[in-house]
Design a protein around this motif. Sequence first.
Motif, PDB file in Angstrom:
ATOM      1  N   LYS A  33     -23.108   2.561  -2.510  1.00  9.40           N
ATOM      2  CA  LYS A  33     -24.084   2.106  -1.526  1.00  9.40           C
ATOM      3  C   LYS A  33     -25.150   3.179  -1.378  1.00  9.40           C
ATOM      4  O   LYS A  33     -24.880   4.377  -1.513  1.00  9.40           O
ATOM      5  N   PRO A  34     -26.387   2.724  -1.067  1.00  6.91           N
ATOM      6  CA  PRO A  34     -27.446   3.738  -0.909  1.00  6.91           C
ATOM      7  C   PRO A  34     -27.166   4.651   0.281  1.00  6.91           C
ATOM      8  O   PRO A  34     -26.676   4.217   1.312  1.00  6.91           O
ATOM      9  N   ASP A  35     -27.484   5.922   0.075  1.00  4.31           N
ATOM     10  CA  ASP A  35     -27.339   6.961   1.102  1.00  4.31           C
ATOM     11  C   ASP A  35     -25.883   7.153   1.564  1.00  4.31           C
ATOM     12  O   ASP A  35     -25.642   7.706   2.637  1.00  4.31           O
ATOM     13  N   VAL A  36     -24.924   6.690   0.768  1.00  2.00           N
ATOM     14  CA  VAL A  36     -23.504   6.880   1.092  1.00  2.00           C
ATOM     15  C   VAL A  36     -22.834   7.554  -0.099  1.00  2.00           C
ATOM     16  O   VAL A  36     -22.884   7.014  -1.213  1.00  2.00           O
ATOM     17  N   PRO A  37     -22.272   8.718   0.132  1.00  2.00           N
ATOM     18  CA  PRO A  37     -21.633   9.390  -1.006  1.00  2.00           C
ATOM     19  C   PRO A  37     -20.417   8.592  -1.494  1.00  2.00           C
ATOM     20  O   PRO A  37     -19.677   7.990  -0.712  1.00  2.00           O
ATOM     21  N   ALA A  38     -20.224   8.606  -2.785  1.00  2.00           N
ATOM     22  CA  ALA A  38     -19.101   7.863  -3.381  1.00  2.00           C
ATOM     23  C   ALA A  38     -17.774   8.592  -3.110  1.00  2.00           C
ATOM     24  O   ALA A  38     -17.700   9.812  -3.155  1.00  2.00           O
ATOM     25  N   VAL A  39     -16.787   7.787  -2.820  1.00  2.00           N
ATOM     26  CA  VAL A  39     -15.434   8.308  -2.584  1.00  2.00           C
ATOM     27  C   VAL A  39     -14.560   7.890  -3.767  1.00  2.00           C
ATOM     28  O   VAL A  39     -14.362   6.687  -4.001  1.00  2.00           O
ATOM     29  N   ALA A  40     -14.039   8.868  -4.459  1.00  2.00           N
ATOM     30  CA  ALA A  40     -13.214   8.567  -5.639  1.00  2.00           C
ATOM     31  C   ALA A  40     -11.862   8.007  -5.208  1.00  2.00           C
ATOM     32  O   ALA A  40     -11.281   8.416  -4.201  1.00  2.00           O
ATOM     33  N   ALA A  41     -11.399   7.036  -5.969  1.00  2.00           N
ATOM     34  CA  ALA A  41     -10.084   6.446  -5.691  1.00  2.00           C
ATOM     35  C   ALA A  41      -8.970   7.413  -6.119  1.00  2.00           C
ATOM     36  O   ALA A  41      -9.088   8.101  -7.134  1.00  2.00           O
ATOM     37  N   ASN A  42      -7.876   7.460  -5.350  1.00  2.00           N
ATOM     38  CA  ASN A  42      -6.735   8.315  -5.644  1.00  2.00           C
ATOM     39  C   ASN A  42      -5.643   7.487  -6.318  1.00  2.00           C
ATOM     40  O   ASN A  42      -5.246   6.441  -5.807  1.00  2.00           O
ATOM     41  N   PRO A  43      -5.133   7.934  -7.497  1.00  6.80           N
ATOM     42  CA  PRO A  43      -4.133   7.121  -8.208  1.00  6.80           C
ATOM     43  C   PRO A  43      -2.872   6.889  -7.376  1.00  6.80           C
ATOM     44  O   PRO A  43      -2.322   5.777  -7.360  1.00  6.80           O
ATOM     45  N   GLY A  44      -2.407   7.942  -6.688  1.00  6.17           N
ATOM     46  CA  GLY A  44      -1.195   7.773  -5.895  1.00  6.17           C
ATOM     47  C   GLY A  44      -1.395   6.811  -4.744  1.00  6.17           C
ATOM     48  O   GLY A  44      -0.507   6.012  -4.411  1.00  6.17           O
ATOM     49  N   THR A  45      -2.575   6.888  -4.120  1.00  3.82           N
ATOM     50  CA  THR A  45      -2.858   5.977  -2.997  1.00  3.82           C
ATOM     51  C   THR A  45      -2.900   4.541  -3.471  1.00  3.82           C
ATOM     52  O   THR A  45      -2.347   3.634  -2.821  1.00  3.82           O
ATOM     53  N   GLU A  46      -3.544   4.292  -4.609  1.00  2.00           N
ATOM     54  CA  GLU A  46      -3.647   2.919  -5.126  1.00  2.00           C
ATOM     55  C   GLU A  46      -2.270   2.374  -5.502  1.00  2.00           C
ATOM     56  O   GLU A  46      -1.979   1.181  -5.309  1.00  2.00           O
ATOM     57  N   ARG A  47      -1.430   3.215  -6.029  1.00  2.00           N
ATOM     58  CA  ARG A  47      -0.079   2.741  -6.382  1.00  2.00           C
ATOM     59  C   ARG A  47       0.700   2.332  -5.141  1.00  2.00           C
ATOM     60  O   ARG A  47       1.375   1.293  -5.134  1.00  2.00           O
ATOM     61  N   THR A 118     -10.898  -4.004   6.100  1.00  3.93           N
ATOM     62  CA  THR A 118      -9.907  -2.921   6.058  1.00  3.93           C
ATOM     63  C   THR A 118     -10.175  -1.917   4.947  1.00  3.93           C
ATOM     64  O   THR A 118      -9.690  -0.796   5.021  1.00  3.93           O
ATOM     65  N   GLN A 119     -10.915  -2.303   3.940  1.00  2.00           N
ATOM     66  CA  GLN A 119     -11.123  -1.416   2.809  1.00  2.00           C
ATOM     67  C   GLN A 119     -12.606  -1.107   2.693  1.00  2.00           C
ATOM     68  O   GLN A 119     -13.412  -1.980   2.352  1.00  2.00           O
ATOM     69  N   TYR A 120     -13.016   0.075   3.032  1.00  2.00           N
ATOM     70  CA  TYR A 120     -14.424   0.476   2.969  1.00  2.00           C
ATOM     71  C   TYR A 120     -14.587   1.595   1.950  1.00  2.00           C
ATOM     72  O   TYR A 120     -13.885   2.590   2.005  1.00  2.00           O
ATOM     73  N   GLY A 121     -15.428   1.408   1.009  1.00  2.00           N
ATOM     74  CA  GLY A 121     -15.760   2.430   0.028  1.00  2.00           C
ATOM     75  C   GLY A 121     -15.042   2.277  -1.285  1.00  2.00           C
ATOM     76  O   GLY A 121     -15.391   2.967  -2.248  1.00  2.00           O
ATOM     77  N   ILE A 122     -14.014   1.432  -1.428  1.00  2.00           N
ATOM     78  CA  ILE A 122     -13.266   1.249  -2.669  1.00  2.00           C
ATOM     79  C   ILE A 122     -13.272  -0.225  -3.010  1.00  2.00           C
ATOM     80  O   ILE A 122     -12.982  -1.082  -2.165  1.00  2.00           O
ATOM     81  N   ALA A 123     -13.597  -0.503  -4.253  1.00  2.00           N
ATOM     82  CA  ALA A 123     -13.576  -1.887  -4.747  1.00  2.00           C
ATOM     83  C   ALA A 123     -12.583  -1.979  -5.889  1.00  2.00           C
ATOM     84  O   ALA A 123     -12.340  -0.997  -6.594  1.00  2.00           O
ATOM     85  N   ALA A 124     -11.967  -3.126  -6.078  1.00  2.00           N
ATOM     86  CA  ALA A 124     -10.992  -3.359  -7.140  1.00  2.00           C
ATOM     87  C   ALA A 124     -11.333  -4.627  -7.871  1.00  2.00           C
ATOM     88  O   ALA A 124     -11.906  -5.575  -7.287  1.00  2.00           O
ATOM     89  N   SER A 125     -11.015  -4.659  -9.151  1.00  2.00           N
ATOM     90  CA  SER A 125     -11.275  -5.843  -9.965  1.00  2.00           C
ATOM     91  C   SER A 125     -10.135  -6.020 -10.945  1.00  2.00           C
ATOM     92  O   SER A 125      -9.546  -5.038 -11.416  1.00  2.00           O
TER      93      SER A 125
END
Length: 506
Positions: A33-47, A118-125
Amino acid sequence: MTVVITAGAFAVSLLEKPDHRSVATAVASPRLKPDVPAVAANPGTEREIARSTTVLQTVAKGLGISEEQLSRGLTVEPADDGGVAVVFTYTDRNATTAQQRAQAVAAEYVRYRNSSITQYGIAASLVSPASRAEEQRRPLWVYLVPGAALGLLLGLLSAVVLARRRDRIRGRADFERATGVPVLATIPRARRSRGPGAPLPVLLRSPDSADAESYRFLRARLDPRLEGPSTVLVAGGRDGEGRSTVAANLAVALAQAGRRVALIDTDVRNPALHLMFDLSRDRGLTNVLAGEHSLAETLAAGAIVNLRVLAAGAEREGDPDLLAAGGLTGLLHELKTQVDVVVLDSPAVLSVADALGLAAHSDHVLLVTDYRRGTRAAAVRAAGELEQVAPGRVAAVLIGVPERDGGLIPRTRSGRAPAPAALAAPPVDRFALLEGPADPPPPPHPEPEKPAAPKPKQPRPARAKAAIPKPRVYTSAAKAEAEARVQAKAAAEATPEEKEGAPAEK
């Protein structure tokens, strides 16, 4: 055994139904998103999100199964590939079920991750839908290696058991066939007793028990064979098979039946009878054979009437040679003129040669064999050695034979009340020859006293451990001093008349 169990493991691998596995892949990446720093997804969190209760409950409800049943075949593993790749693997025996559930879990994870609330900043496909389930079989070595190891272990154990069983006695009939010796009686294996009176024979310690009754069976089987004064040798192949216990209880059983019995411990290397009857070894068989003491003053009472016990005697060098010198043969002949039965407790037949010499001079030989500890080879060898020196006079007594193998287990009522004292007749000790005749009863009318010659005192048998005096050894000086003290005491106690009538000393 190894080949059979390995072949069985191979057959199990062929008959086992294979599993089917389906795989689906989803990718989680930062939402830009513009003017919003990207947050990297954590492998352990996603699991953890993919295996969370929120995701699995929704999928289980849609499939109509429980959450536990759904998670049983599910595996979620993260894979780092630029973003975060989450691999959903589902395994089930049914191929359609595996594919359906893998797809449902992956789709629910993507939906949950893309929810804007509930999920802000991470997208999944979902980049790879659930594939067609493939058949999965375990490697053949997974079956063959454990099967071969188990078969080898069981084969070794079976070989050891069969080898030991082949040399074991398999019952009363098997013992008679192998040795050619008839079994006279079987004795149950007695438990080790404790407390006061523990070393005593069971016939004295617990006369109403099944063990005591089994020795009465032995007495009943042996009694018809005892014609006149007899010598019974109780022998055993190896040490620890119970021959001393059988000898002591057999002697007690015969004495309780009214026979005069002399029990002799001829095992001078490892004696046991003096411990069972609480006797001293200061005097015994070796002392009699060496000529130090007479038989009458060495025999000890055996706790009941009609029984006398001769311990092994004091330990010294050359004791086994005393048994083979011929003195024991004369001792047995002397005893047989005074008693009904002489019971000998002998050493082990396969350990020393003493028992064979005793068997040659015995009227009956009882070979005691422990059913569990004894081996068939030892029993056959012991019976053969005894049969060579005492042909036709050998019988066997088996210890600890169960009923299924021909053992006799008497049924008794323990703890029975004793007979009333008024009705119980006092026992009569029949050892008149050894202890001297009883004094005659007084005459009915008084007779004038006649000077009678002093009656020689007969030696009395020792009664217990404390009644056996130790022999005193005198030197020449000590003997002269003792005689002087005796004469001085006699002179001091003499009356004046005795002093006047005494002859003058020269």
